[in-house]
Enzyme design. Sequence first.
Site, PDB file in Angstrom:
ATOM      1  N   PRO A 199      46.784  43.364  29.366  1.00 31.99           N
ATOM      2  CA  PRO A 199      46.905  44.775  29.720  1.00 31.99           C
ATOM      3  C   PRO A 199      47.550  45.034  31.080  1.00 31.99           C
ATOM      4  CG  PRO A 199      44.621  44.050  29.898  1.00 31.99           C
ATOM      5  CD  PRO A 199      45.392  42.949  29.203  1.00 31.99           C
ATOM      6  N   ASN A 200      48.368  46.069  31.069  1.00 34.13           N
ATOM      7  CA  ASN A 200      49.047  46.615  32.261  1.00 34.13           C
ATOM      8  C   ASN A 200      50.222  45.767  32.737  1.00 34.13           C
ATOM      9  OD1 ASN A 200      47.250  48.905  32.565  1.00 34.13           O
ATOM     10  ND2 ASN A 200      45.713  47.399  33.157  1.00 34.13           N
ATOM     11  N   HIS A 247      48.431  33.446  36.475  1.00 37.43           N
ATOM     12  CA  HIS A 247      48.289  34.735  37.155  1.00 37.43           C
ATOM     13  C   HIS A 247      49.370  34.848  38.214  1.00 37.43           C
ATOM     14  CE1 HIS A 247      44.528  35.558  35.188  1.00 37.43           C
ATOM     15  NE2 HIS A 247      44.185  34.310  35.431  1.00 37.43           N
ATOM     16  N   ILE A 248      49.847  36.051  38.375  1.00 33.79           N
ATOM     17  CA  ILE A 248      50.874  36.331  39.372  1.00 33.79           C
ATOM     18  C   ILE A 248      50.259  36.231  40.769  1.00 33.79           C
ATOM     19  CG2 ILE A 248      52.449  38.124  40.227  1.00 33.79           C
ATOM     20  CD1 ILE A 248      52.389  39.155  37.221  1.00 33.79           C
ATOM     21  N   ASN A 257      48.697  35.116  30.323  1.00 34.35           N
ATOM     22  CA  ASN A 257      48.158  35.919  31.420  1.00 34.35           C
ATOM     23  C   ASN A 257      47.394  37.056  30.766  1.00 34.35           C
ATOM     24  OD1 ASN A 257      47.508  37.468  33.601  1.00 34.35           O
ATOM     25  ND2 ASN A 257      49.573  37.514  34.495  1.00 34.35           N
ATOM     26  N   ARG A 276      54.155  48.637  38.933  1.00 35.91           N
ATOM     27  CA  ARG A 276      52.737  48.631  39.272  1.00 35.91           C
ATOM     28  C   ARG A 276      52.487  47.851  40.561  1.00 35.91           C
ATOM     29  NH1 ARG A 276      48.667  44.424  36.269  1.00 35.91           N
ATOM     30  NH2 ARG A 276      46.742  45.207  37.175  1.00 35.91           N
ATOM     31  N   ALA A 292      43.359  41.626  33.227  1.00 32.10           N
ATOM     32  CA  ALA A 292      41.951  41.941  33.490  1.00 32.10           C
ATOM     33  C   ALA A 292      41.004  41.335  32.445  1.00 32.10           C
ATOM     34  CB  ALA A 292      41.761  43.451  33.561  1.00 32.10           C
ATOM     35  N   ARG A 335      41.159  37.358  45.962  1.00 28.12           N
ATOM     36  CA  ARG A 335      40.998  38.801  45.759  1.00 28.12           C
ATOM     37  C   ARG A 335      39.506  39.102  45.528  1.00 28.12           C
ATOM     38  NH1 ARG A 335      45.383  40.857  41.620  1.00 28.12           N
ATOM     39  NH2 ARG A 335      44.654  42.862  42.488  1.00 28.12           N
ATOM     40  N   GLU A 375      46.733  28.986  31.528  1.00 26.61           N
ATOM     41  CA  GLU A 375      46.381  30.300  32.078  1.00 26.61           C
ATOM     42  C   GLU A 375      47.222  30.534  33.327  1.00 26.61           C
ATOM     43  OE1 GLU A 375      42.197  30.787  32.990  1.00 26.61           O
ATOM     44  OE2 GLU A 375      42.640  32.408  34.397  1.00 26.61           O
ATOM     45  N   TYR A 428      52.342  42.595  42.797  1.00 32.55           N
ATOM     46  CA  TYR A 428      52.917  42.007  41.586  1.00 32.55           C
ATOM     47  C   TYR A 428      54.449  41.919  41.584  1.00 32.55           C
ATOM     48  CZ  TYR A 428      48.161  42.657  39.888  1.00 32.55           C
ATOM     49  OH  TYR A 428      46.798  42.598  39.741  1.00 32.55           O
TER      50      TYR A 428
HETATM   51  C1  DQA Z   1      46.510  39.259  37.098  1.00 35.36           C
HETATM   52  C2  DQA Z   1      45.228  39.241  37.938  1.00 35.36           C
HETATM   53  C3  DQA Z   1      44.135  40.052  37.267  1.00 35.36           C
HETATM   54  O1  DQA Z   1      42.953  40.015  38.045  1.00 35.36           O
HETATM   55  C4  DQA Z   1      44.591  41.492  37.126  1.00 35.36           C
HETATM   56  O2  DQA Z   1      43.600  42.229  36.420  1.00 35.36           O
HETATM   57  C5  DQA Z   1      45.918  41.635  36.474  1.00 35.36           C
HETATM   58  C6  DQA Z   1      46.969  40.676  36.818  1.00 35.36           C
HETATM   59  C7  DQA Z   1      47.667  38.516  37.800  1.00 35.36           C
HETATM   60  O3  DQA Z   1      48.599  38.118  37.096  1.00 35.36           O
HETATM   61  O4  DQA Z   1      47.653  38.356  39.019  1.00 35.36           O
HETATM   62  O5  DQA Z   1      46.170  42.581  35.734  1.00 35.36           O
HETATM   63  O6  DQA Z   1      46.246  38.593  35.872  1.00 35.36           O
END
Ligand code: DQA
Length: 138
Positions: free
Chosen positions: A10-11, A98-99, A72, A18, A75, A105, A96, A23
């Site tokens: 998501p997102n 993550h950016i 990825n 965003r 959330a 965080r 897995e 990001y």
């Molecule tokens: C994320 C990190 C997650 O905590 C966050 O909810 C995201 C992006 C990242 O790629 O850094 O939406 O997965």
Amino acid sequence: MKKVIIINGPNLNLLGKREPDIYGSLSFDDFFDGMVKRYPQISLDYYQSNIEGEVIDKLQDVGFSYDGIILNAAAYTHTSLGIGDAVKAIQTPVIEVHISNTLNREEFRHQSFIAPHAQGVILGFGLKSYELAIQNFI
Ligand code: DQA
């Protein structure tokens, strides 16, 4: 030719728009086109959904035939037992990614339901996190 898919949760369709300080300002489509051109020796697919069940459906779809999955789950990483179980259930190795560095965080981003079932985790390198995962599958 090896088949690898990037699955974004998501997102992540909003990448480029965003929170660019966290990001980055590149859209994922533009980044993905660059990866396809840079790594012609693998077949690279891309899927994004904002819906938890659709991420699970896609993992089940590709998880017995592809050579690699780069996930990825955004959330959902921190909340979804269902996605974690799907990663455990399939045969294709999952990396897995993550950016951002989720470990520097908020505390709620420190937990991952996916990591215990993943081949490995790459985080904090910006969009390069995906590229490092692609290189693992070459
Ligand atoms: C994320 C990190 C997650 O905590 C966050 O909810 C995201 C992006 C990242 O790629 O850094 O939406 O997965």
